[in-house]
Design a protein around this motif. Structure first.
Motif, mmCIF file in Angstrom:
data_model
loop_
_atom_site.group_PDB
_atom_site.id
_atom_site.type_symbol
_atom_site.label_atom_id
_atom_site.label_comp_id
_atom_site.label_asym_id
_atom_site.label_seq_id
_atom_site.Cartn_x
_atom_site.Cartn_y
_atom_site.Cartn_z
ATOM 1 N N GLY A 32 3.291 -8.813 -2.488
ATOM 2 C CA GLY A 32 3.849 -7.578 -1.956
ATOM 3 C C GLY A 32 2.796 -6.522 -1.699
ATOM 4 O O GLY A 32 2.756 -5.910 -0.626
ATOM 5 N N VAL A 36 1.393 -5.021 1.883
ATOM 6 C CA VAL A 36 1.387 -3.585 2.198
ATOM 7 C C VAL A 36 0.014 -3.155 2.719
ATOM 8 O O VAL A 36 -0.097 -2.453 3.738
ATOM 9 N N GLY A 289 6.784 -4.054 6.792
ATOM 10 C CA GLY A 289 7.051 -3.254 5.597
ATOM 11 C C GLY A 289 8.255 -3.769 4.836
ATOM 12 O O GLY A 289 8.260 -3.790 3.602
ATOM 13 N N ALA A 293 8.328 -5.051 1.026
ATOM 14 C CA ALA A 293 9.259 -4.484 0.049
ATOM 15 C C ALA A 293 10.055 -5.587 -0.650
ATOM 16 O O ALA A 293 10.286 -5.527 -1.863
ATOM 17 N N PHE A 382 3.017 2.303 -6.724
ATOM 18 C CA PHE A 382 4.299 1.630 -6.536
ATOM 19 C C PHE A 382 4.405 0.389 -7.416
ATOM 20 O O PHE A 382 5.474 0.101 -7.970
#
Length: 410
Positions: A32, A36, A289, A293, A382
């Motif tokens: 992930g 990103v 994206g 996610a 994140f």
């Protein structure tokens, strides 16, 4: 009360006991975060590339081309009939409030000779307003003057590609004479390097001469002041719709086109074409994206799952710690720290893979990739947030165990 440093040591130790399981658990976070980083780098690079293409053709541009013609019942494409004149360009710039410049063009591809060298390139006749419209500056020398335009002087401004292929790198081009269709032209200037157009054409492979020179000394024209196109620059990007409307109304009136007649010209917004490319890029970035996610969500679920397993496996350990004085808050923070360490470690690995992947992508495809420090920071934060969010429930479950029940657990 366990200190943060002790809690970190305990967390790292617990994760090292089942290293392979920990690495597999981090995989979702790694993928992930890497996705990103690559997504943001490639997206930023693509936006920069599109921005350069917009700047390379000029800003706030509108192209006016002749309309279509009919031959034997078949409608030919735009530009198949010549209906535009240089006087139309003069009227556009003088009468329209939304327009800053208007530059008529007339030219074709032909062979150019210098000494014992020759090169086939596009020779364009235009006015001095063409260069501010295209935001194209002179590198050295000068542009042709208005007086030279009026008397159809045999002077030329060369693009860098023409200079390199016609004269080489050792020859100073200013003052040299090149022959275009056996007509001698004196080189008065060389333009700055412009690069490729949005279509991939080499914009520097071009020669520019005064419009009247192209019309009357080089290519000829069946009608006085006929031109192949008019390049218009609006005063501001917000004025482009007004400029398009004003140009349409002015040329309709000048060409005496009736209400039900087909127009003999076409007005095109060049900036709009590149804006469409930007919108397509934004859609692609959004999709990437969403994939990133989903990967982070899967990674977070994996962390929650493995932490629940860990709580079950270490129930007796939790009971012993509570029996010797550990409070519920200590147990909560211990397991929460383990979850955050797991996700942050995955985040660090994902950042390294993402940065490396962006460079490899740029190297193999030629597409620019811009590494963004804020994107790296956001990805790391994140990933930590994922650890806190998905690690809280297992940590809370561990903290709510009763010491006696935990000690009895087999």
């Amino acid at each position: 009360m366990i200190s943060p440093f002790d809690g970190l040591q305990i967390a790292v130790g617990a994760l090292r006991v089942n290293l392979m399981r920990s690495l597999l658990t981090m995989l979702g976070i790694v993928i992930g975060v890497a996705a990103v980083i690559v997504m943001v780098a490639v997206g930023a690079g693509a936006r920069e590339m599109i921005g350069e293409q917009i700047r390379s053709i000029g800003s706030n541009l509108i192209l006016v081309v002749p309309g279509a013609s009919v031959s034997g019942g078949a409608r030919l494409g735009s530009g198949s009939v010549h209906t535009l004149k240089s006087s139309d360009a003069d009227a556009i710039v003088k009468e329209l409030s939304a327009v800053r410049y208007a530059a008529p063009v007339w030219g074709e591809v032909t062979q150019v000779v210098y000494g014992n060298r020759n090169w086939r390139t596009r020779v364009t006749g235009t006015t001095k307003d063409y260069f501010p419209v295209r935001e194209w500056k002179i590198d050295y020398g000068r542009l042709f003057s208005q007086e030279e335009e009026a008397r159809a002087a045999k002077v030329a401004v060369l693009g860098k590609t023409v200079v390199e292929n016609l004269m080489g790198t050792d020859t100073y081009p200013l003052g040299k004479v090149v022959r275009i269709k056996n007509v001698p032209f004196t080189v008065v200037g060389v333009l700055e390097k412009k690069g490729q157009s949005p279509r991939g054409d080499d914009q520097d492979d071009a020669i520019f001469v005064p419009l009247r020179t192209a019309q009357y000394r080089l290519f000829g024209t069946p009608f006085p002041d006929e031109v192949t196109a008019i390049l218009v620059q609006a005063k501001e990007i917000a004025f482009i719709p007004d400029a398009e409307k004003q140009i349409d109304e002015l040329l309709t009136r000048r060409h005496k086109i009736g209400r039900n007649q087909e127009k003999d010209f076409t007005v095109r917004n060049l900036t709009e074409i590149l804006d469409t490319a930007k919108k397509s890029l934004n859609i692609m970035t959004t999709l990437l994206g969403a994939i990133a996610a989903i990967s982070l969500l899967v990674g977070g679920i994996g962390i929650m799952n493995i932490m629940l397993v860990s709580v079950t496996e270490r129930t007796r350990e939790i009971g012993i710690r509570m029996a010797v004085g550990a409070r519920s808050g200590d147990i909560l923070s211990q397991f929460l720290v383990e979850a955050v360490v797991l996700s942050m470690a995955g985040g660090f690995i994902g950042i390294m893979l993402g940065v490396g992947g962006a460079f490899v992508f740029a190297k193999t495809t030629g597409w620019p990739a811009l590494i963004s420090a804020p994107a790296i920071t956001v990805a790391l934060v994140f990933s930590g947030a994922v650890g806190v969010f998905f690690g809280f429930y297992p940590a809370y479950k561990a903290s709510r165990l009763h010491p006696i029940d935990a000690l009895r657990y087999e």
